[in-house]
Design a protein around this motif. Sequence first.
Motif, mmCIF file in Angstrom:
data_model
loop_
_atom_site.group_PDB
_atom_site.id
_atom_site.type_symbol
_atom_site.label_atom_id
_atom_site.label_comp_id
_atom_site.label_asym_id
_atom_site.label_seq_id
_atom_site.Cartn_x
_atom_site.Cartn_y
_atom_site.Cartn_z
ATOM 1 N N GLY A 27 81.998 -5.628 1.714
ATOM 2 C CA GLY A 27 82.630 -6.699 0.961
ATOM 3 C C GLY A 27 82.939 -7.938 1.765
ATOM 4 N N VAL A 28 82.479 -7.991 3.006
ATOM 5 C CA VAL A 28 82.738 -9.151 3.846
ATOM 6 C C VAL A 28 82.054 -10.384 3.265
ATOM 7 N N GLY A 29 82.641 -11.556 3.513
ATOM 8 C CA GLY A 29 82.047 -12.771 2.991
ATOM 9 C C GLY A 29 82.704 -13.994 3.582
ATOM 10 N N ALA A 30 82.418 -15.143 2.989
ATOM 11 C CA ALA A 30 82.991 -16.405 3.435
ATOM 12 C C ALA A 30 83.908 -16.944 2.357
ATOM 13 N N GLY A 31 84.981 -17.580 2.789
ATOM 14 C CA GLY A 31 85.906 -18.148 1.819
ATOM 15 C C GLY A 31 87.209 -18.530 2.481
ATOM 16 N N SER A 32 88.226 -18.696 1.678
ATOM 17 C CA SER A 32 89.533 -19.068 2.200
ATOM 18 C C SER A 32 90.192 -17.875 2.889
ATOM 19 N N PRO A 33 90.732 -18.055 4.095
ATOM 20 C CA PRO A 33 91.405 -16.956 4.787
ATOM 21 C C PRO A 33 92.556 -16.349 4.001
#
Length: 294
Positions: free
Chosen positions: A199-205
């Motif tokens: 479920g890892v990804g990019a986005g707001s911390p």
Amino acid sequence: MAEETLLVYATANLRTEIREIGGGYRWLHSSGWQNPNNLPEPPAYVHRAVSTINVPRARFVLPTYTDGVLAFDLPGPVSLGWRLLSGAVEPSSAVDALRAVGSALHALHRSVPEELGPVPRLAGLRRWLADGDGPQDAPFLHTVVAEALGDRRMADLLTWCEDLVAQGPRARLVHGGMSLNHVVIDPESEQAHIPIGLGVGAGSPVIDLARIVAEVPAYRQVGALVGRSELDLRALTEAFLDGYGTSVDDVELAKAVAVTTVLGLHSIAAHIGWKELIHGRVDELAQLVDGALR
């Protein structure tokens, strides 16, 4: 080396098998019966980012990958979340571990993503908020939530979800599935092990922070069902945010908590089916949304 299966549990989306192997435990994650696709292998970039993190008392654990199965070698057969619910540990004894988890996440969030899309579960939630479609009881949940919140609050949730998954210069590498159920404490060293890759990804911390904060009422509700009505995790979330260190915008965190609360309800309805405990959480949603707007 002989492996003994200790536990198997599954939803329509994900199957987990826990085996004892030597002096440790192997957690095997694979697709559930409703998911026709193999789980993806975490990109090499995630391995490189995690390899640079060195935080006392906490470490990220990457899986080995074989034919759609993610295998995590961990120091225990059950998560911190389950140990809290069962009474095997009290929140006060896990404060230092959660502070270390917060520090580890802060280190992770320094990484600027490479070739990563948005967190898959939040991207799916964005679609569901927009059209209400989904497996099992997801459409019914959408109807219930929409009736409870009204058009304005539903539009707010969709906007906030879009902000969380937005790709751009502010996006960072995020765990994507942060939870007390994704923390395993080594009983000897008391080091927190955090599986990462599913479920890892990019986005707001703030995604990862909100997931832990949103578990306070969820655990209180589930705790009452299993004879742990006194379970209060606020000290853990305070230690977690303290360990994270960087000042967190209260409004942005409140918005993300509202979104991740809906995410948790969606996961239950879509992958397990309708449960009565959903009603109690839906009743709290309007307050969460309105609180984030103050």
